[in-house]
Design a protein around this motif. Structure first.
Motif, PDB file in Angstrom:
ATOM      1  N   ILE A 163       0.844  -1.199   0.000  1.00  0.00           N
ATOM      2  CA  ILE A 163       0.000   0.000   0.000  1.00  0.00           C
ATOM      3  C   ILE A 163       0.878   1.247   0.000  1.00  0.00           C
ATOM      4  O   ILE A 163       0.598   2.236  -0.691  1.00  0.00           O
ATOM      5  CB  ILE A 163      -0.949   0.006   1.213  1.00  0.00           C
ATOM      6  N   ASN A 164       1.960   1.194   0.758  1.00  0.00           N
ATOM      7  CA  ASN A 164       2.901   2.307   0.773  1.00  0.00           C
ATOM      8  C   ASN A 164       3.477   2.558  -0.624  1.00  0.00           C
ATOM      9  O   ASN A 164       3.597   3.703  -1.075  1.00  0.00           O
ATOM     10  CB  ASN A 164       4.025   2.003   1.758  1.00  0.00           C
ATOM     11  N   ASN A 165       3.819   1.486  -1.309  1.00  0.00           N
ATOM     12  CA  ASN A 165       4.329   1.621  -2.678  1.00  0.00           C
ATOM     13  C   ASN A 165       3.267   2.183  -3.619  1.00  0.00           C
ATOM     14  O   ASN A 165       3.574   2.979  -4.516  1.00  0.00           O
ATOM     15  CB  ASN A 165       4.818   0.266  -3.194  1.00  0.00           C
ATOM     16  N   TYR A 166       2.030   1.773  -3.417  1.00  0.00           N
ATOM     17  CA  TYR A 166       0.939   2.291  -4.243  1.00  0.00           C
ATOM     18  C   TYR A 166       0.802   3.802  -4.050  1.00  0.00           C
ATOM     19  O   TYR A 166       0.652   4.565  -5.013  1.00  0.00           O
ATOM     20  CB  TYR A 166      -0.369   1.588  -3.867  1.00  0.00           C
ATOM     21  N   LEU A 167       0.850   4.246  -2.795  1.00  0.00           N
ATOM     22  CA  LEU A 167       0.760   5.682  -2.520  1.00  0.00           C
ATOM     23  C   LEU A 167       1.933   6.423  -3.157  1.00  0.00           C
ATOM     24  O   LEU A 167       1.758   7.503  -3.735  1.00  0.00           O
ATOM     25  CB  LEU A 167       0.746   5.921  -1.008  1.00  0.00           C
ATOM     26  N   HIS A 168       3.105   5.854  -3.049  1.00  0.00           N
ATOM     27  CA  HIS A 168       4.289   6.487  -3.633  1.00  0.00           C
ATOM     28  C   HIS A 168       4.146   6.608  -5.149  1.00  0.00           C
ATOM     29  O   HIS A 168       4.461   7.654  -5.742  1.00  0.00           O
ATOM     30  CB  HIS A 168       5.531   5.682  -3.283  1.00  0.00           C
ATOM     31  N   HIS A 170       1.563   7.014  -6.772  1.00  0.00           N
ATOM     32  CA  HIS A 170       0.526   7.989  -7.125  1.00  0.00           C
ATOM     33  C   HIS A 170       0.808   9.359  -6.511  1.00  0.00           C
ATOM     34  O   HIS A 170      -0.108  10.140  -6.254  1.00  0.00           O
ATOM     35  CB  HIS A 170      -0.847   7.472  -6.687  1.00  0.00           C
ATOM     36  N   GLY A 171       2.083   9.614  -6.247  1.00  0.00           N
ATOM     37  CA  GLY A 171       2.479  10.956  -5.839  1.00  0.00           C
ATOM     38  C   GLY A 171       2.318  11.275  -4.380  1.00  0.00           C
ATOM     39  O   GLY A 171       2.526  12.423  -3.964  1.00  0.00           O
ATOM     40  N   GLN A 172       1.960  10.277  -3.563  1.00  0.00           N
ATOM     41  CA  GLN A 172       1.834  10.503  -2.127  1.00  0.00           C
ATOM     42  C   GLN A 172       3.124  10.042  -1.461  1.00  0.00           C
ATOM     43  O   GLN A 172       3.255   8.900  -1.015  1.00  0.00           O
ATOM     44  CB  GLN A 172       0.633   9.732  -1.574  1.00  0.00           C
TER      45      GLN A 172
END
Length: 329
Positions: A163-168, A170-172
């Motif tokens: 999930i952390n990688n997904y946020l990263h 997408h610019g988070q």
């Protein structure tokens, strides 16, 4: 969880070799190369909408620092909003921060309880009390039991890492994933082969290994409180694991009891509380299912000394706090 330790002058090649054999897994990988799950936005949104509706979020307050002296507390209505395509990046980051904060607090409690146990054994060793052998034996058994807890945590943090990688992606930007990177290291640290303890030398070897597990693996890798997130600092949760333990023992003391059995009782109770609080009450048993859990399981089984017995949820304790015989006030 937190806690200061003791440096031992006694250490020779045999003990160092045992440390490597006992506490290091066959793989040197860290969680930074954890399995990459195939998770799309819809799947993630549905999973976190399940997580946010769990009973583990009830009666929870989280502190947000405005300056050195001021905190603003938010209750669960701020982060329990339904997650959708429009708000999911913001809500996911908030929930991820809070979950990591809760896991970090549980690790700090574990560290305190283990340090107290280790310090008690050191006292027996210093006086050459025959109870030293018993203390090291029970300490080794208690660390081994923690494997069941850390396996559950490893499942969760492997998922959260993705999930952390997904946020990263997408610019988070999210840089405070230390606990995600190292949970596998904590789990591997408990996968030790049991050493038979027959004398003071054996007991001392086990004590050093357990001390090094806490000092080198846990203490150096729990993220400092200020790095958990940019705004979240503390949380108040009436039914949190930390509050349960603090009602039972005085965590301001180096030792919370002068009795070995008291330590095993409290630690076994803690394992049950922590798994209930951080796994079941947050709904991870409902989202880590099917192919997702299978993929994580395959990675863990391939890269550690995993055994199916570690999946057991029986921690030999009850919901009620244990009765302690030599608690220090």
């Amino acid at each position: 969880m937190l806690f200061r330790f003791f440096i031992l002058n006694f250490c020779n090649f045999w003990i160092l070799n045992q440390c490597l054999m006992v506490f290091c897994s066959s793989s040197s990988k860290l969680d930074s190369d954890s399995i990459q799950l195939s998770l799309d936005a819809e799947t993630i949104i549905n999973m976190f909408n399940t997580i946010r509706q769990q009973d583990g979020w009830k009666e929870t307050l989280y502190g947000c620092r405005f300056d050195e002296d001021t905190f603003h507390f938010r209750n669960d209505q701020h982060f329990m909003l339904e997650i959708n395509n429009d708000n999911h990046l913001k809500q996911l980051r908030l929930l991820l921060n809070i979950i990591i904060l809760r896991y970090t607090e549980n690790l700090k409690v574990f560290r305190y309880l283990m340090n107290s146990f280790i310090q008690l054994c050191f006292q027996y060793r210093k006086s050459r009390d025959p109870k030293f052998i018993y203390c090291s034996t029970k300490l080794q058994e208690t660390v081994k039991i923690s494997t069941k807890m850390f396996l559950k945590f490893y499942y969760v943090t492997n998922f959260l890492y993705n999930i952390n990688n997904y946020l990263h992606d997408h610019g988070q930007l999210y840089h405070n994933s230390t606990i995600l990177d190292y949970m596998g290291t904590f789990y591997r640290g408990t996968l030790r082969k049991k050493l038979d303890i027959h004398n003071m030398f054996d007991a001392n070897s086990v004590l050093i290994i357990c001390r090094n597990f806490i000092y080198d693996r846990i203490d150096k890798k729990i993220p400092p409180e200020h790095s958990i997130s940019n705004d979240l600092r503390i949380y108040s949760y009436d039914y949190s694991v930390q509050n349960h333990i603090q009602r039972l023992v005085n965590m301001k003391k180096v030792l919370f009891s002068e009795d070995v059995d008291d330590h095993t009782k409290v630690l076994n109770w803690f394992y049950m509380l922590a798994v209930r609080d951080s796994y079941y009450n947050l709904g991870f048993n409902k989202v880590l299912v099917g192919d997702i859990k299978e993929h994580i399981h395959e990675y863990i089984a391939e890269n550690t000394r995993y055994h199916e017995n570690q999946e057991d949820d029986n921690f030999d304790c009850t919901e009620e706090p244990p009765v302690l015989t030599h608690r220090l006030e």
